[in-house]
Design an enzyme around this catalytic site. Structure first.
Site, PDB file in Angstrom:
ATOM      1  NE  ARG A 213      -3.443  -2.296   2.890  1.00  6.89           N
ATOM      2  CZ  ARG A 213      -3.112  -3.418   3.546  1.00  6.89           C
ATOM      3  NH1 ARG A 213      -1.897  -3.512   4.096  1.00  6.89           N
ATOM      4  NH2 ARG A 213      -3.971  -4.412   3.658  1.00  6.89           N
ATOM      5  CE  LYS A 238      -7.621  -1.630   5.813  1.00  5.89           C
ATOM      6  NZ  LYS A 238      -8.258  -1.750   4.485  1.00  5.89           N
ATOM      7  CG  HIS A 302      -4.596   0.388  -3.671  1.00  7.83           C
ATOM      8  ND1 HIS A 302      -3.853   0.296  -2.514  1.00  7.83           N
ATOM      9  CD2 HIS A 302      -5.472  -0.648  -3.629  1.00  7.83           C
ATOM     10  CE1 HIS A 302      -4.273  -0.731  -1.804  1.00  7.83           C
ATOM     11  NE2 HIS A 302      -5.247  -1.328  -2.460  1.00  7.83           N
ATOM     12  NE  ARG A 305      -2.791  -4.085  -0.998  1.00  5.57           N
ATOM     13  CZ  ARG A 305      -2.305  -4.862  -0.041  1.00  5.57           C
ATOM     14  NH1 ARG A 305      -1.001  -4.989   0.100  1.00  5.57           N
ATOM     15  NH2 ARG A 305      -3.111  -5.515   0.784  1.00  5.57           N
ATOM     16  CG  HIS A 328      -5.869  -9.429   1.830  1.00  4.46           C
ATOM     17  ND1 HIS A 328      -6.018  -9.867   0.526  1.00  4.46           N
ATOM     18  CD2 HIS A 328      -5.693  -8.080   1.741  1.00  4.46           C
ATOM     19  CE1 HIS A 328      -5.942  -8.850  -0.298  1.00  4.46           C
ATOM     20  NE2 HIS A 328      -5.742  -7.752   0.410  1.00  4.46           N
ATOM     21  CE1 TYR A 337      -6.154  -7.933  -6.446  1.00  2.00           C
ATOM     22  CE2 TYR A 337      -6.076  -9.209  -4.414  1.00  2.00           C
ATOM     23  CZ  TYR A 337      -5.996  -7.996  -5.073  1.00  2.00           C
ATOM     24  OH  TYR A 337      -5.750  -6.850  -4.359  1.00  2.00           O
TER      25      TYR A 337
END
Length: 355
Positions: A213, A238, A302, A305, A328, A337
């Site tokens: 990120r 995050k 972004h 990524r 994640h 994805y």
């Protein structure tokens, strides 16, 4: 440069926060200032030199730290400014991330400006619900934005004023399901070929090469790069989680050339006046490179990524491995994805082929 010979004043110039620099004219004092801050600009209207109001500059000049965004308090009554500062203080005590604090305070300031002279702590549940309905129906706020606003207002009444938990029966617009936007490998290559500046190229290659990120890229420190193990520590990402990502072999010699050229002290990417490079600067670098590469997709930085994750999946990488690399919490987030990679779609034969 002897700072005692200069006076520094916080102000606004051309709708930007600046630091005005004033001093009695002296050729040596001026030369010393220009040598230390070659990017300083002269304002004809203010009749003085000025610098951008940045945290790194405040620290360098020995000025007080910027505790809150004063611009957000414009149009807020004195009583409600105190409420804003109380919320800012409580968010810090609770250990919320910088990004969450920024969002919560922005949403709270929106309410404070709207109610004007009405003390915010006198609002009852009905009036607060009316405010949310106004945001939904009049301002057309989407679900994610409205949820953030509800969480921010609930934080003030529940965590600052310590009132009972609040529940709001608000009709929510259906959240659209969108696929991640990405670039092909050929487009990524063109992007890098059109980024001549060494620091700019390094910022974009860090985003794509390790699937980071933008906030993670600008917070990378020199100590986080472990070339002996070929890994990079992503600290306090995050959700306040640490993780390791592989350091691409092709990036290591470029990192060494970059270090020799720029000699960063703490952060891998540092701003002009020290401190971390700004996220907005990386975003502008990406936009400029997209224009030069003549890639006309509507996509932000972004997307690099997203491209990293998609290209890994196309090359046969395990989904769980990609989940760990991206940081994640849920595999469901990573599985999005599979909907954009042609590898999974190519195995499906259209019935048209059998006709």
């Amino acid at each position: 440069m002897i700072y005692e010979k200069y006076s520094f004043v916080f102000d606004q110039h051309r709708n930007k926060n600046v630091i005005l620099v004033r001093f009695d004219y002296d050729k040596e004092v001026l030369q010393s200032f220009r040598a230390r801050f070659p990017s300083a600009k002269w304002s004809r209207t203010k009749k003085c030199w000025y610098l951008p109001d940045l945290p790194a500059l405040r620290k360098l000049l020995g000025l007080r730290e910027k505790t809150v965004d004063e611009k957000k308090l414009e149009g807020v009554s004195e009583h409600n400014q105190k409420a804003y500062l109380q919320m800012h203080h409580q968010l810090g005590l609770k250990g919320y991330s910088v990004n969450t604090k920024r969002i919560y305070l922005a949403e709270f300031a929106h309410l404070l400006k709207l109610i004007k002279q009405v003390p915010v702590d006198q609002l009852n549940a009905k009036k607060i619900k009316d405010y949310f309905l106004y945001c939904l129906n009049k301002e057309g706020m989407r679900e994610r934005k409205l949820n953030g606003k509800i969480n921010a207002i609930k934080f003030y009444f529940e965590q600052v004023l310590h009132r009972e938990r609040m529940f709001f029966d608000i009709p929510r617009p259906k959240k659209p399901i969108t696929l991640p936007k990405m670039l092909s490998k050929a487009q990524v290559k063109r992007l890098f070929e059109n980024t001549a500046n060494l620091k700019h190229a390094m910022a974009l290659k860090l985003c794509y090469g390790m699937g980071l990120r933008v906030s993670e890229v600008v917070r990378l420190k020199l100590e986080h790069v472990d070339s002996s193990r070929m890994v990079v520590l992503i600290a306090g990402a995050k959700g306040k989680k640490d993780r390791y990502v592989p350091l691409p072999k092709s990036l290591l010699p470029q990192l060494r050339d970059y270090y020799k050229h720029y000699k960063p002290k703490l952060y891998l990417l540092e701003g002009q006046y020290g401190g971390p490079y700004s996220k907005s600067s990386v975003q502008q670098v990406f936009k400029k490179a997209m224009r030069k590469a003549r890639i006309h997709k509507k996509i932000g930085v972004h997307g690099l990524r997203h491209s990293y994750a998609t290209h890994l999946l196309e090359s046969g990488a395990d989904m769980r491995f990609i989940q760990e690399l991206l940081g994640h919490d849920s595999i469901k987030t990573t599985q999005i994805y599979t909907k954009v990679t042609p590898r999974s779609l190519s195995t499906i034969a259209s019935p048209l082929n059998s006709l």
